[in-house]
Design an enzyme around this catalytic site. Structure first.
Site, mmCIF file in Angstrom:
data_model
loop_
_atom_site.group_PDB
_atom_site.id
_atom_site.type_symbol
_atom_site.label_atom_id
_atom_site.label_comp_id
_atom_site.label_asym_id
_atom_site.label_seq_id
_atom_site.Cartn_x
_atom_site.Cartn_y
_atom_site.Cartn_z
ATOM 1 N N ARG A 218 -2.940 -9.999 5.548
ATOM 2 C CA ARG A 218 -3.484 -10.089 4.187
ATOM 3 C C ARG A 218 -2.399 -9.583 3.239
ATOM 4 O O ARG A 218 -2.060 -8.398 3.243
ATOM 5 C CB ARG A 218 -4.755 -9.254 4.061
ATOM 6 C CG ARG A 218 -5.426 -9.317 2.691
ATOM 7 C CD ARG A 218 -6.693 -8.464 2.667
ATOM 8 N NE ARG A 218 -7.371 -8.538 1.381
ATOM 9 C CZ ARG A 218 -7.107 -7.759 0.338
ATOM 10 N NH1 ARG A 218 -6.154 -6.817 0.440
ATOM 11 N NH2 ARG A 218 -7.762 -7.904 -0.792
ATOM 12 N N LYS B 119 0.829 -1.203 0.000
ATOM 13 C CA LYS B 119 0.000 0.000 0.000
ATOM 14 C C LYS B 119 0.867 1.258 0.000
ATOM 15 O O LYS B 119 2.085 1.206 0.193
ATOM 16 C CB LYS B 119 -0.944 -0.006 1.205
ATOM 17 C CG LYS B 119 -2.078 -1.016 1.051
ATOM 18 C CD LYS B 119 -3.116 -0.908 2.152
ATOM 19 C CE LYS B 119 -4.288 -1.853 1.889
ATOM 20 N NZ LYS B 119 -5.312 -1.795 2.967
#
Length: 282
Positions: A260, A225
């Site tokens: 995740r 991210k």
């Protein structure tokens, strides 16, 4: 312990890796995309499992900033096709469906073999989501975000007291879930959603406080991210090292969690190193 239908009680009181499989053409990291290529879907799932993933998270609607709108039917087609392929090839793997739409959740569980619903909106975009999950009797991943659409959730939000507001959000949503009969809830702090860069790191440094939500496992999704690649001054494609650094910081909270991730092998190795470090009591 989390009860997964047709699989019984699963121990989530330990670190677990969830591998990402995106049946989309536009998810932010190209390495996780498989679209409608059935062979690619199976090979991606096989790679994730062989490297140590215990859960595969399948998505059919990209939540990246600026992503194209996807119709409910297209999302259903993508998700169900991928889920059926993975379930047929790997019958024992736990499958999570990344969706904020109640219809996609319902069909993916009842007709395609999914086990868990992973909702980035916490039931705020589709008001039928929580009642649907309650009827399905499946675990629910409840993510923190603010906004009535995916686009709104990508924007920075205003908080009275950042951390207090997030914990109050989870307390409120957990009450909603309990009242509906949803007993197995996994909490996702929502890194990258409705938060500034500084707020993402503030949240990362306070993950240990989620132990106050006893009985609710924690899911952390920081893989590749912006908080990884932008701070490291690199690119999404070159952000594996930065992601590993974030995973190490998250695991250092000492709280068992689901990571995740896009890169399972490296995440598994990180978990092993941090667990050994913590075990020594240094």
């Amino acid at each position: 312990m989390i009860n997964i239908k047709n699989r019984g009680l699963i121990d989530f009181d330990r670190n677990i890796i969830m591998g990402i499989l995106n049946a989309t053409p536009d998810s932010f990291y190209s390495g996780s995309r498989v679209e409608k290529d059935n062979d690619a879907i199976q090979k991606r799932a096989e790679k994730l499992i062989s490297e140590g993933a215990e859960i595969i998270d399948i998505g059919g609607y990209s939540s990246r900033p600026g992503a194209a709108e996807v119709s409910e039917q297209e999302e259903l087609d993508r998700v169900c096709n991928a889920t059926e392929i993975v379930r047929s090839a790997f019958p024992e793997i736990i499958i999570s469906i990344d969706t904020f739409r109640s219809k996609v959740a319902e069909v993916s569980v009842n007709s395609c073999g999914a086990d868990i619903i992973n909702d980035i909106s916490a039931g705020e975009i589709d008001k039928e989501m929580l009642p649907t999950v309650a009827k399905l009797h499946v675990p629910y991943i409840l993510m923190h975000s603010i906004g009535k659409s995916v686009a709104e959730q990508q924007e920075s939000a205003k908080y009275g007291s950042f951390l207090d507001d997030i914990f109050k959000f989870f307390a409120r949503k957990l009450d909603e879930c309990r009242l509906l009969g949803i007993s197995d809830v996994i909490l996702d702090p929502g890194f990258g959603f409705s938060k500034t860069m500084e707020q993402n790191y503030q949240l990362l440094s306070h993950l240990g406080e989620f132990r106050n939500f006893e009985g609710c496992p924690l899911l952390v999704g920081v893989s590749r991210k912006r908080m990884a690649w932008q701070v490291a001054e690199t690119t999404i494609e070159e952000s594996l090292n930065a992601t590993t650094a974030l995973h190490t910081l998250a695991l250092s909270s000492g709280l068992p969690m689901i990571l995740r991730v896009h890169d399972v092998k490296e995440a598994v190795e990180t978990v092993k190193i941090v667990e050994m470090y913590n075990k020594t009591g240094l």
